[in-house]
Structures are given as C-alpha cells and as structure tokens.
Design a protein around this motif. Sequence first.
Motif, PDB file in Angstrom:
ATOM      1  N   GLU A   1      -1.833 -10.425  -1.187  1.00  0.00           N
ATOM      2  CA  GLU A   1      -1.547  -9.585  -2.705  1.00  0.00           C
ATOM      3  C   GLU A   1      -2.855  -8.807  -3.077  1.00  0.00           C
ATOM      4  O   GLU A   1      -2.397  -7.440  -3.743  1.00  0.00           O
ATOM      5  CB  GLU A   1      -1.623 -10.790  -3.748  1.00  0.00           C
ATOM      6  CG  GLU A   1      -0.557 -11.783  -3.674  1.00  0.00           C
ATOM      7  CD  GLU A   1      -0.431 -12.845  -4.438  1.00  0.00           C
ATOM      8  OE1 GLU A   1      -1.408 -13.147  -5.088  1.00  0.00           O
ATOM      9  OE2 GLU A   1       0.606 -13.592  -4.775  1.00  0.00           O
ATOM     10  N   ARG A   2      -3.869  -8.972  -2.740  1.00  0.00           N
ATOM     11  CA  ARG A   2      -4.868  -7.848  -3.133  1.00  0.00           C
ATOM     12  C   ARG A   2      -4.741  -6.648  -2.413  1.00  0.00           C
ATOM     13  O   ARG A   2      -4.835  -5.595  -2.790  1.00  0.00           O
ATOM     14  CB  ARG A   2      -6.321  -8.556  -2.895  1.00  0.00           C
ATOM     15  CG  ARG A   2      -7.408  -7.507  -3.182  1.00  0.00           C
ATOM     16  CD  ARG A   2      -8.747  -8.252  -3.122  1.00  0.00           C
ATOM     17  NE  ARG A   2      -8.828  -9.166  -1.617  1.00  0.00           N
ATOM     18  CZ  ARG A   2      -9.655 -10.221  -1.806  1.00  0.00           C
ATOM     19  NH1 ARG A   2     -10.298 -10.600  -2.563  1.00  0.00           N
ATOM     20  NH2 ARG A   2      -9.478 -10.872  -0.496  1.00  0.00           N
TER      21      ARG A   2
ATOM     22  N   GLN B   1      -2.176  -4.614  -3.975  1.00  0.00           N
ATOM     23  CA  GLN B   1      -2.506  -3.999  -5.246  1.00  0.00           C
ATOM     24  C   GLN B   1      -3.312  -2.803  -4.727  1.00  0.00           C
ATOM     25  O   GLN B   1      -3.121  -1.706  -5.427  1.00  0.00           O
ATOM     26  CB  GLN B   1      -3.441  -4.974  -5.951  1.00  0.00           C
ATOM     27  CG  GLN B   1      -2.569  -6.197  -6.517  1.00  0.00           C
ATOM     28  CD  GLN B   1      -3.317  -6.969  -7.290  1.00  0.00           C
ATOM     29  OE1 GLN B   1      -4.763  -7.068  -7.142  1.00  0.00           O
ATOM     30  NE2 GLN B   1      -2.777  -7.665  -8.162  1.00  0.00           N
TER      31      GLN B   1
ATOM     32  N   TYR C   1      -6.639   1.454  -0.723  1.00  0.00           N
ATOM     33  CA  TYR C   1      -6.351   0.538   0.491  1.00  0.00           C
ATOM     34  C   TYR C   1      -6.928   1.451   1.656  1.00  0.00           C
ATOM     35  O   TYR C   1      -6.867   2.327   1.714  1.00  0.00           O
ATOM     36  CB  TYR C   1      -5.117   0.308   0.944  1.00  0.00           C
ATOM     37  CG  TYR C   1      -4.636  -0.385   2.253  1.00  0.00           C
ATOM     38  CD1 TYR C   1      -4.691  -1.795   2.021  1.00  0.00           C
ATOM     39  CD2 TYR C   1      -4.118   0.232   3.227  1.00  0.00           C
ATOM     40  CE1 TYR C   1      -4.749  -2.358   3.265  1.00  0.00           C
ATOM     41  CE2 TYR C   1      -3.797  -0.516   4.327  1.00  0.00           C
ATOM     42  CZ  TYR C   1      -4.002  -1.833   4.381  1.00  0.00           C
ATOM     43  OH  TYR C   1      -3.615  -2.774   5.560  1.00  0.00           O
TER      44      TYR C   1
ATOM     45  N   ASP D   1      -5.456  -7.150   5.690  1.00  0.00           N
ATOM     46  CA  ASP D   1      -5.897  -7.387   4.353  1.00  0.00           C
ATOM     47  C   ASP D   1      -7.484  -7.358   4.542  1.00  0.00           C
ATOM     48  O   ASP D   1      -8.249  -7.754   3.693  1.00  0.00           O
ATOM     49  CB  ASP D   1      -5.761  -8.903   3.777  1.00  0.00           C
ATOM     50  CG  ASP D   1      -6.036  -9.977   5.013  1.00  0.00           C
ATOM     51  OD1 ASP D   1      -6.314  -9.555   6.193  1.00  0.00           O
ATOM     52  OD2 ASP D   1      -6.473 -10.964   4.451  1.00  0.00           O
TER      53      ASP D   1
ATOM     54  N   ARG E   1      -3.317 -14.684  -1.307  1.00  0.00           N
ATOM     55  CA  ARG E   1      -4.418 -13.903  -2.311  1.00  0.00           C
ATOM     56  C   ARG E   1      -4.744 -12.733  -1.774  1.00  0.00           C
ATOM     57  O   ARG E   1      -4.688 -11.452  -2.278  1.00  0.00           O
ATOM     58  CB  ARG E   1      -5.396 -14.905  -2.894  1.00  0.00           C
ATOM     59  CG  ARG E   1      -4.672 -15.800  -3.774  1.00  0.00           C
ATOM     60  CD  ARG E   1      -5.803 -16.629  -4.293  1.00  0.00           C
ATOM     61  NE  ARG E   1      -5.244 -17.584  -5.310  1.00  0.00           N
ATOM     62  CZ  ARG E   1      -5.945 -18.899  -5.690  1.00  0.00           C
ATOM     63  NH1 ARG E   1      -6.797 -19.250  -4.813  1.00  0.00           N
ATOM     64  NH2 ARG E   1      -5.065 -19.499  -6.349  1.00  0.00           N
ATOM     65  N   ARG E   2      -5.219 -12.595  -0.245  1.00  0.00           N
ATOM     66  CA  ARG E   2      -5.693 -11.421   0.141  1.00  0.00           C
ATOM     67  C   ARG E   2      -4.528 -10.573   0.405  1.00  0.00           C
ATOM     68  O   ARG E   2      -4.976  -9.167   0.104  1.00  0.00           O
ATOM     69  CB  ARG E   2      -6.315 -12.124   1.413  1.00  0.00           C
ATOM     70  CG  ARG E   2      -7.704 -12.524   1.479  1.00  0.00           C
ATOM     71  CD  ARG E   2      -8.592 -12.725   2.655  1.00  0.00           C
ATOM     72  NE  ARG E   2      -7.869 -13.273   3.786  1.00  0.00           N
ATOM     73  CZ  ARG E   2      -7.676 -14.508   3.977  1.00  0.00           C
ATOM     74  NH1 ARG E   2      -8.416 -15.497   3.348  1.00  0.00           N
ATOM     75  NH2 ARG E   2      -7.047 -14.995   5.028  1.00  0.00           N
TER      76      ARG E   2
END
Length: 64
Positions: free
Chosen positions: A15-16, A19, A26, A46, A12-13
């Motif tokens: 994927e974030r 994004q 970023y 991340d 999940r981190r």
Amino acid sequence: MLAKVRTIAKLRRIERALQLICTSDYGWCRRCREDIPYERLQVQPDALLCVPCLSLAEKDTMQN
C-alpha cells in the motif's frame, strides 16, 4: 498467527509503494535519495532503500 502478521505487514508495504507511485516518489531511496535500481524493484517492488543503504541500515540495527 505469525504468517498472518507477516501478510499484513507485506500488504502495508505494498500500500505504501502504491501511494509513492501516486506522488512520483516511487523508486527513490529514502536514505540517500538516489534511484533504486529497476532490477531491485523487480525483485522487491516495495523496497524503500537501495541495497547500499539497506546494508547500512541493517548494520546499524545489528549494532544497537
């Protein structure tokens, strides 16, 4: 079971972070809005916080 939970959280981190790359956000600290040093991103791609802000966040968490 704990390894599975950690793996899902890491995904999940990641994927974030992907994004954030797409939105040009970023590499910016979520707390102070300063650049996260490239060396930190090499170690933890991340990362959402710079090291000083991460230290403050961890200190706040320990106090609560």
